[in-house]
Design a protein around this motif. Structure first.
Motif, PDB file in Angstrom:
ATOM      1  N   PRO A   1       0.836  -1.201   0.000  1.00  0.00           N
ATOM      2  CA  PRO A   1       0.000   0.000   0.000  1.00  0.00           C
ATOM      3  C   PRO A   1       0.873   1.255   0.000  1.00  0.00           C
ATOM      4  O   PRO A   1       1.992   1.253   0.520  1.00  0.00           O
ATOM      5  N   ARG A   2       0.336   2.299  -0.599  1.00  0.00           N
ATOM      6  CA  ARG A   2       1.062   3.586  -0.602  1.00  0.00           C
ATOM      7  C   ARG A   2       0.694   4.318   0.675  1.00  0.00           C
ATOM      8  O   ARG A   2      -0.463   4.653   0.886  1.00  0.00           O
ATOM      9  N   LEU A   3       1.652   4.493   1.490  1.00  0.00           N
ATOM     10  CA  LEU A   3       1.429   5.177   2.764  1.00  0.00           C
ATOM     11  C   LEU A   3       1.884   6.622   2.647  1.00  0.00           C
ATOM     12  O   LEU A   3       2.912   6.921   2.026  1.00  0.00           O
ATOM     13  N   ARG A   4       1.104   7.467   3.277  1.00  0.00           N
ATOM     14  CA  ARG A   4       1.512   8.870   3.301  1.00  0.00           C
ATOM     15  C   ARG A   4       2.605   9.013   4.354  1.00  0.00           C
ATOM     16  O   ARG A   4       2.469   8.545   5.477  1.00  0.00           O
ATOM     17  N   ALA A   5       3.646   9.635   3.962  1.00  0.00           N
ATOM     18  CA  ALA A   5       4.753   9.840   4.884  1.00  0.00           C
ATOM     19  C   ALA A   5       4.936  11.340   5.062  1.00  0.00           C
ATOM     20  O   ALA A   5       4.856  12.110   4.102  1.00  0.00           O
ATOM     21  N   PRO A   6       5.166  11.767   6.294  1.00  0.00           N
ATOM     22  CA  PRO A   6       5.395  13.204   6.492  1.00  0.00           C
ATOM     23  C   PRO A   6       6.689  13.608   5.807  1.00  0.00           C
ATOM     24  O   PRO A   6       7.668  12.869   5.810  1.00  0.00           O
ATOM     25  N   THR A   7       6.628  14.754   5.197  1.00  0.00           N
ATOM     26  CA  THR A   7       7.828  15.253   4.532  1.00  0.00           C
ATOM     27  C   THR A   7       8.310  16.481   5.264  1.00  0.00           C
ATOM     28  O   THR A   7       7.532  17.231   5.858  1.00  0.00           O
ATOM     29  N   SER A   8       9.556  16.679   5.235  1.00  0.00           N
ATOM     30  CA  SER A   8      10.104  17.890   5.845  1.00  0.00           C
ATOM     31  C   SER A   8      10.878  18.636   4.781  1.00  0.00           C
ATOM     32  O   SER A   8      11.494  18.043   3.905  1.00  0.00           O
ATOM     33  N   ARG A   9      10.786  19.926   4.875  1.00  0.00           N
ATOM     34  CA  ARG A   9      11.503  20.765   3.915  1.00  0.00           C
ATOM     35  C   ARG A   9      12.444  21.675   4.692  1.00  0.00           C
ATOM     36  O   ARG A   9      12.127  22.146   5.771  1.00  0.00           O
ATOM     37  N   LYS A  10      13.532  21.874   4.081  1.00  0.00           N
ATOM     38  CA  LYS A  10      14.527  22.747   4.688  1.00  0.00           C
ATOM     39  C   LYS A  10      14.649  23.980   3.812  1.00  0.00           C
ATOM     40  O   LYS A  10      14.896  23.859   2.602  1.00  0.00           O
ATOM     41  N   LEU A  11      14.443  25.105   4.398  1.00  0.00           N
ATOM     42  CA  LEU A  11      14.495  26.351   3.650  1.00  0.00           C
ATOM     43  C   LEU A  11      15.744  27.100   4.067  1.00  0.00           C
ATOM     44  O   LEU A  11      15.975  27.324   5.243  1.00  0.00           O
ATOM     45  N   GLN A  12      16.544  27.406   3.092  1.00  0.00           N
ATOM     46  CA  GLN A  12      17.771  28.151   3.382  1.00  0.00           C
ATOM     47  C   GLN A  12      17.689  29.485   2.699  1.00  0.00           C
ATOM     48  O   GLN A  12      17.355  29.589   1.522  1.00  0.00           O
ATOM     49  N   MET A  13      18.022  30.496   3.407  1.00  0.00           N
ATOM     50  CA  MET A  13      18.043  31.854   2.865  1.00  0.00           C
ATOM     51  C   MET A  13      19.480  32.205   2.529  1.00  0.00           C
ATOM     52  O   MET A  13      20.376  31.970   3.317  1.00  0.00           O
ATOM     53  N   THR A  14      19.667  32.735   1.397  1.00  0.00           N
ATOM     54  CA  THR A  14      21.005  33.159   1.003  1.00  0.00           C
ATOM     55  C   THR A  14      20.970  34.633   0.636  1.00  0.00           C
ATOM     56  O   THR A  14      19.961  35.172   0.229  1.00  0.00           O
ATOM     57  N   ASP A  15      22.060  35.316   0.790  1.00  0.00           N
ATOM     58  CA  ASP A  15      22.142  36.744   0.466  1.00  0.00           C
ATOM     59  C   ASP A  15      22.331  36.959  -0.986  1.00  0.00           C
ATOM     60  O   ASP A  15      22.907  36.512  -1.789  1.00  0.00           O
TER      61      ASP A  15
END
Length: 123
Positions: free
Chosen positions: A109-123
């Motif tokens: 079965p296709r299970l929903r998995a929590p995803t995490s995103r990493k946001l990086q700010m650059t100058d």
């Protein structure tokens, strides 16, 4: 398990093929012993013995016992007139029945998995 089935199928196919070869030879040379079959170069004694046993099980060859004869001449074989049954192909082994009995899905079965995103700010 699959390898054993493949080996067994190969042995049966060889015995069936050798029994057919023996049927053709016995039409001109019956009755005959396993030793006579091997001595005439039809096949070696092991293959001849396997082919004869296969044919006897399927009612194609008949045993003629001769009491008092030497060990390798004691049993002769002749054709019964019955034909060799067609060789059936073995089914491919499958675990689908077991999976179903155990309640295991064939496709996961296709299970929903929590995803995490990493946001990086650059100058």
């Amino acid at each position: 398990m699959v390898r054993r089935l493949a080996i067994l199928e190969g042995v049966l196919m060889k015995a069936h093929s050798n029994a057919q070869k023996l049927i053709r030879w016995l039409r001109q040379n019956q009755p005959a012993t396993v030793a006579q079959i091997a001595a005439n170069g039809v096949m070696n004694s092991r293959d001849a013995s396997d082919a004869v046993q296969y044919g006897v099980r399927h009612g194609v060859f008949d045993r003629i016992k001769r009491p008092g004869a030497s060990a390798n001449e004691r049993v002769q074989y002749r054709l019964t007139g019955q034909s060799l049954p067609a060789l059936k192909s073995a089914p491919v082994p499958s675990f689908d029945g077991l999976l179903q009995a155990w309640g295991i899905a064939r496709t996961p079965p296709r299970l929903r998995a929590p995803t995490s995103r990493k946001l990086q700010m650059t100058d």
